[in-house]
Design a protein around this motif. Sequence first.
Motif, PDB file in Angstrom:
ATOM      1  N   GLU A   1       0.810  -1.208   0.000  1.00 46.84           N
ATOM      2  CA  GLU A   1       0.000   0.000   0.000  1.00 46.84           C
ATOM      3  C   GLU A   1       0.849   1.265   0.000  1.00 46.84           C
ATOM      4  OE1 GLU A   1      -3.103   0.266  -0.383  1.00 46.84           O
ATOM      5  OE2 GLU A   1      -3.686  -1.839  -0.189  1.00 46.84           O
ATOM      6  N   GLY A   2       2.151   1.125   0.232  1.00 44.53           N
ATOM      7  CA  GLY A   2       3.026   2.280   0.303  1.00 44.53           C
ATOM      8  C   GLY A   2       3.918   2.210   1.526  1.00 44.53           C
ATOM      9  N   SER A   3       4.641   3.284   1.790  1.00 44.99           N
ATOM     10  CA  SER A   3       5.592   3.314   2.905  1.00 44.99           C
ATOM     11  C   SER A   3       4.891   3.719   4.191  1.00 44.99           C
ATOM     12  CB  SER A   3       6.732   4.295   2.580  1.00 44.99           C
ATOM     13  OG  SER A   3       7.374   3.931   1.390  1.00 44.99           O
ATOM     14  N   TRP A   4       4.218   2.781   4.815  1.00 42.27           N
ATOM     15  CA  TRP A   4       3.564   3.068   6.096  1.00 42.27           C
ATOM     16  C   TRP A   4       4.623   3.305   7.163  1.00 42.27           C
ATOM     17  CZ3 TRP A   4      -0.860  -1.130   6.507  1.00 42.27           C
ATOM     18  CH2 TRP A   4      -1.884  -0.778   5.620  1.00 42.27           C
ATOM     19  N   ARG A   5       4.309   4.207   8.087  1.00 48.08           N
ATOM     20  CA  ARG A   5       5.243   4.513   9.187  1.00 48.08           C
ATOM     21  C   ARG A   5       4.485   4.515  10.522  1.00 48.08           C
ATOM     22  NH1 ARG A   5       6.926   7.585   4.895  1.00 48.08           N
ATOM     23  NH2 ARG A   5       5.514   9.284   5.425  1.00 48.08           N
ATOM     24  N   TYR A   6       3.674   3.487  10.732  1.00 47.89           N
ATOM     25  CA  TYR A   6       2.999   3.361  12.014  1.00 47.89           C
ATOM     26  C   TYR A   6       4.008   2.982  13.095  1.00 47.89           C
ATOM     27  CZ  TYR A   6      -1.345   3.451   9.334  1.00 47.89           C
ATOM     28  OH  TYR A   6      -2.374   3.824   8.513  1.00 47.89           O
ATOM     29  N   ASP A   7       3.729   3.393  14.325  1.00 50.79           N
ATOM     30  CA  ASP A   7       4.629   3.094  15.436  1.00 50.79           C
ATOM     31  C   ASP A   7       3.801   2.826  16.694  1.00 50.79           C
ATOM     32  OD1 ASP A   7       3.730   5.618  16.207  1.00 50.79           O
ATOM     33  OD2 ASP A   7       5.598   6.634  15.689  1.00 50.79           O
TER      34      ASP A   7
ATOM     35  N   ASP B   1       6.457  17.268   9.306  1.00 49.89           N
ATOM     36  CA  ASP B   1       6.761  15.934   8.783  1.00 49.89           C
ATOM     37  C   ASP B   1       8.084  15.978   8.036  1.00 49.89           C
ATOM     38  OD1 ASP B   1       4.172  14.434   9.364  1.00 49.89           O
ATOM     39  OD2 ASP B   1       3.438  16.214   8.330  1.00 49.89           O
ATOM     40  N   GLU B   2       9.000  15.088   8.397  1.00 47.02           N
ATOM     41  CA  GLU B   2      10.320  15.096   7.774  1.00 47.02           C
ATOM     42  C   GLU B   2      10.256  14.719   6.305  1.00 47.02           C
ATOM     43  OE1 GLU B   2      13.030  12.701   9.964  1.00 47.02           O
ATOM     44  OE2 GLU B   2      12.853  13.881  11.810  1.00 47.02           O
TER      45      GLU B   2
ATOM     46  N   ALA C   1       1.469  18.493   6.325  1.00 47.08           N
ATOM     47  CA  ALA C   1       2.322  17.597   5.545  1.00 47.08           C
ATOM     48  C   ALA C   1       2.912  18.321   4.337  1.00 47.08           C
ATOM     49  CB  ALA C   1       1.518  16.379   5.086  1.00 47.08           C
ATOM     50  N   ALA C   2       2.151  19.254   3.768  1.00 50.32           N
ATOM     51  CA  ALA C   2       2.636  20.015   2.614  1.00 50.32           C
ATOM     52  C   ALA C   2       3.625  21.101   3.017  1.00 50.32           C
ATOM     53  CB  ALA C   2       1.461  20.654   1.883  1.00 50.32           C
ATOM     54  N   ASP C   3       3.729  21.370   4.311  1.00 53.09           N
ATOM     55  CA  ASP C   3       4.575  22.448   4.831  1.00 53.09           C
ATOM     56  C   ASP C   3       4.130  23.794   4.262  1.00 53.09           C
ATOM     57  OD1 ASP C   3       6.557  23.480   6.452  1.00 53.09           O
ATOM     58  OD2 ASP C   3       8.137  23.289   4.933  1.00 53.09           O
ATOM     59  N   ASP C   4       2.805  23.993   4.228  1.00 53.61           N
ATOM     60  CA  ASP C   4       2.221  25.222   3.701  1.00 53.61           C
ATOM     61  C   ASP C   4       1.464  25.912   4.826  1.00 53.61           C
ATOM     62  OD1 ASP C   4       0.893  27.247   2.384  1.00 53.61           O
ATOM     63  OD2 ASP C   4       0.270  26.026   0.691  1.00 53.61           O
ATOM     64  N   ARG C   5       2.174  26.732   5.590  1.00 57.16           N
ATOM     65  CA  ARG C   5       1.558  27.373   6.750  1.00 57.16           C
ATOM     66  C   ARG C   5       0.521  28.411   6.348  1.00 57.16           C
ATOM     67  NH1 ARG C   5       4.038  32.283   7.298  1.00 57.16           N
ATOM     68  NH2 ARG C   5       5.993  32.536   6.174  1.00 57.16           N
ATOM     69  N   LEU C   6       0.674  29.031   5.176  1.00 58.96           N
ATOM     70  CA  LEU C   6      -0.268  30.076   4.777  1.00 58.96           C
ATOM     71  C   LEU C   6      -1.646  29.497   4.472  1.00 58.96           C
ATOM     72  CD1 LEU C   6       1.943  32.367   2.506  1.00 58.96           C
ATOM     73  CD2 LEU C   6       1.405  32.607   4.937  1.00 58.96           C
ATOM     74  N   TYR C   7      -1.684  28.399   3.701  1.00 61.93           N
ATOM     75  CA  TYR C   7      -2.997  27.818   3.405  1.00 61.93           C
ATOM     76  C   TYR C   7      -3.588  27.189   4.668  1.00 61.93           C
ATOM     77  CZ  TYR C   7      -6.818  25.876   0.749  1.00 61.93           C
ATOM     78  OH  TYR C   7      -8.075  25.607   0.286  1.00 61.93           O
ATOM     79  N   GLY C   8      -2.742  26.669   5.528  1.00 62.95           N
ATOM     80  CA  GLY C   8      -3.244  26.159   6.801  1.00 62.95           C
ATOM     81  C   GLY C   8      -3.896  27.261   7.620  1.00 62.95           C
TER      82      GLY C   8
ATOM     83  N   TYR D   1      -7.828  15.557  14.941  1.00 61.05           N
ATOM     84  CA  TYR D   1      -6.710  15.940  14.080  1.00 61.05           C
ATOM     85  C   TYR D   1      -5.763  14.751  13.956  1.00 61.05           C
ATOM     86  CZ  TYR D   1      -2.656  18.732  12.554  1.00 61.05           C
ATOM     87  OH  TYR D   1      -1.582  19.248  11.870  1.00 61.05           O
ATOM     88  N   PRO D   2      -5.543  14.218  12.745  1.00 59.58           N
ATOM     89  CA  PRO D   2      -4.716  13.013  12.601  1.00 59.58           C
ATOM     90  C   PRO D   2      -3.282  13.238  13.082  1.00 59.58           C
ATOM     91  CG  PRO D   2      -6.011  13.393  10.616  1.00 59.58           C
ATOM     92  CD  PRO D   2      -6.148  14.622  11.454  1.00 59.58           C
ATOM     93  N   ALA D   3      -2.726  12.223  13.739  1.00 63.31           N
ATOM     94  CA  ALA D   3      -1.389  12.355  14.299  1.00 63.31           C
ATOM     95  C   ALA D   3      -0.293  12.212  13.257  1.00 63.31           C
ATOM     96  CB  ALA D   3      -1.194  11.315  15.409  1.00 63.31           C
ATOM     97  N   SER D   4      -0.572  11.561  12.147  1.00 63.81           N
ATOM     98  CA  SER D   4       0.459  11.281  11.146  1.00 63.81           C
ATOM     99  C   SER D   4      -0.110  11.482   9.746  1.00 63.81           C
ATOM    100  CB  SER D   4       0.947   9.837  11.291  1.00 63.81           C
ATOM    101  OG  SER D   4      -0.103   8.927  10.980  1.00 63.81           O
ATOM    102  N   VAL D   5       0.785  11.492   8.749  1.00 64.83           N
ATOM    103  CA  VAL D   5       0.341  11.591   7.368  1.00 64.83           C
ATOM    104  C   VAL D   5      -0.483  10.363   6.996  1.00 64.83           C
ATOM    105  CG1 VAL D   5       1.074  11.789   4.965  1.00 64.83           C
ATOM    106  CG2 VAL D   5       2.337  13.002   6.750  1.00 64.83           C
ATOM    107  N   ASP D   6      -0.025   9.167   7.410  1.00 67.62           N
ATOM    108  CA  ASP D   6      -0.792   7.953   7.133  1.00 67.62           C
ATOM    109  C   ASP D   6      -2.181   8.030   7.768  1.00 67.62           C
ATOM    110  OD1 ASP D   6       1.062   6.551   5.564  1.00 67.62           O
ATOM    111  OD2 ASP D   6       2.157   5.894   7.334  1.00 67.62           O
ATOM    112  N   GLY D   7      -2.243   8.581   8.972  1.00 71.31           N
ATOM    113  CA  GLY D   7      -3.539   8.752   9.619  1.00 71.31           C
ATOM    114  C   GLY D   7      -4.438   9.710   8.856  1.00 71.31           C
ATOM    115  N   ALA D   8      -3.837  10.751   8.289  1.00 74.81           N
ATOM    116  CA  ALA D   8      -4.613  11.700   7.491  1.00 74.81           C
ATOM    117  C   ALA D   8      -5.161  11.032   6.232  1.00 74.81           C
ATOM    118  CB  ALA D   8      -3.741  12.898   7.118  1.00 74.81           C
TER     119      ALA D   8
END
Length: 452
Positions: free
Chosen positions: A37-43, A142-143, A247-254, A94-101
């Motif tokens: 499904e992709g690079s999941w990063r659950y922890d 998000d790194e 995740a997009a690192d777009d503070r203005l649209y946020g 609010y989702p904790a991670s990109v995968d959660g989003a």
Amino acid sequence: MARPVTNSAFEGLLLAAGYGNAHAAFARQLNHAGRHEGSWRYDAASVYWWLRGRRPGEHTQAAMAETLARKLGRPVAATELGFGAADSIGTCVYPASVDGAIDTAEQIWKRLAKQLNQQASGVFDSGKALEAALGWRYDLPDEAVRRNGRQQVTSTDVQSLYALADHFTDLDRRHGSGSPHTRVIMADFLLRQVAPMLRGTYTDAVGRDLMRAAATLSGQLAFMSYDAGEHAVAQHHVTLGLRLTKAADDRLYGAHLLANLATQAVFLGHGREATRLVEAAIDGAGRAPAAVLARLHATAATAYGQSGERRACQLALTKAERALDRTSEDPGPRWVGYFSPAHLAGAALRCLGDLHLYTQALRHAPEALNLSRQNTRTRALHTALIAMTHARAGETDAACNWALKLGQHAVGIQSARVQQRARELANTLSSQQASPQVNEVLRSLPPTSAAR
């Protein structure tokens, strides 16, 4: 203090499979099971929140069942995991991670596409709104967002999403969002096209642009839902959009989305919470372009006005006016180009009227109607504000004249917000319904069936 476990079914399966004290190990096995499904990063933190009520997406649940079945030596159905039916989203978190989003996006788009929310949208949760604001403002960035999935996603694919967002925005401004069909079509597109893209293969640069485009679409769907009176659905989509902009690192649209959430809070009478939301937006936007600051400070003024904070309201209006004067030198992103002196004048009408400063408010009336042709709904909303301000000031004749104009401007617009303002105006004028002029006005106003 740790939160109590609410999903005892999932906890029992983890214990039986030997993962009771090894949540990180379970997450690693889960990531391996879902590698296609992709690079999941659950922890371990992901497992913590699943045990406490957060609902993963269907793809993740299938991988969970596969991982547990392998350890238990028996088949495990997804229904045994205790996460409930797919149409039960639960609280707006609010989702904790990109995968959660991505999981959350799939859930809420599927629900809306199936029209499961049309009879009972739910209510706006101001506490969850403030939690989302804090998460957006203070969570670490998000790194990386790159993924390896089934579908290759390119920059050209992402650009097509922006074009679609522009199309839906134009439809919304011209006709309103009262009809559910447009929103269902949009949600169906998001589910069938955008969700697979989010689970696809993309570089970090393309991925961040994809997150921004998905946030734009989610934010537009949120605003359309808000305009239609579907307030819980709107809040879900703004919350999702906030996480995607992170995740997009777009503070203005946020910051723009958070200001939309504050606008919704003002509409629903949550003035105090709205001030905190828009203050977080202004703080998070930082040294933003003038056009963005003008929009944010205008929203702050409406929040302060509803809360009765006269000095803060007038200061916010002044800041918005000064920022708007600088927009020719500092125009900002394309998406904020809609915000004009007419929109600021509408905000001034609203907040000064809330402060009972009717004479000051009405000075902004001519500018509030200096709108471009496609802003049909905004023209109706501002006309209603002008009529209401005259009515509250005791100027019945002027209120009736503007109310008749509202009846003309509202033709063909499907908007719960326009209906609500028409209802408020009718209620204000109804004390004088013995007047033939008032009676004529009440018959001319848009239908005032209760907003959902």
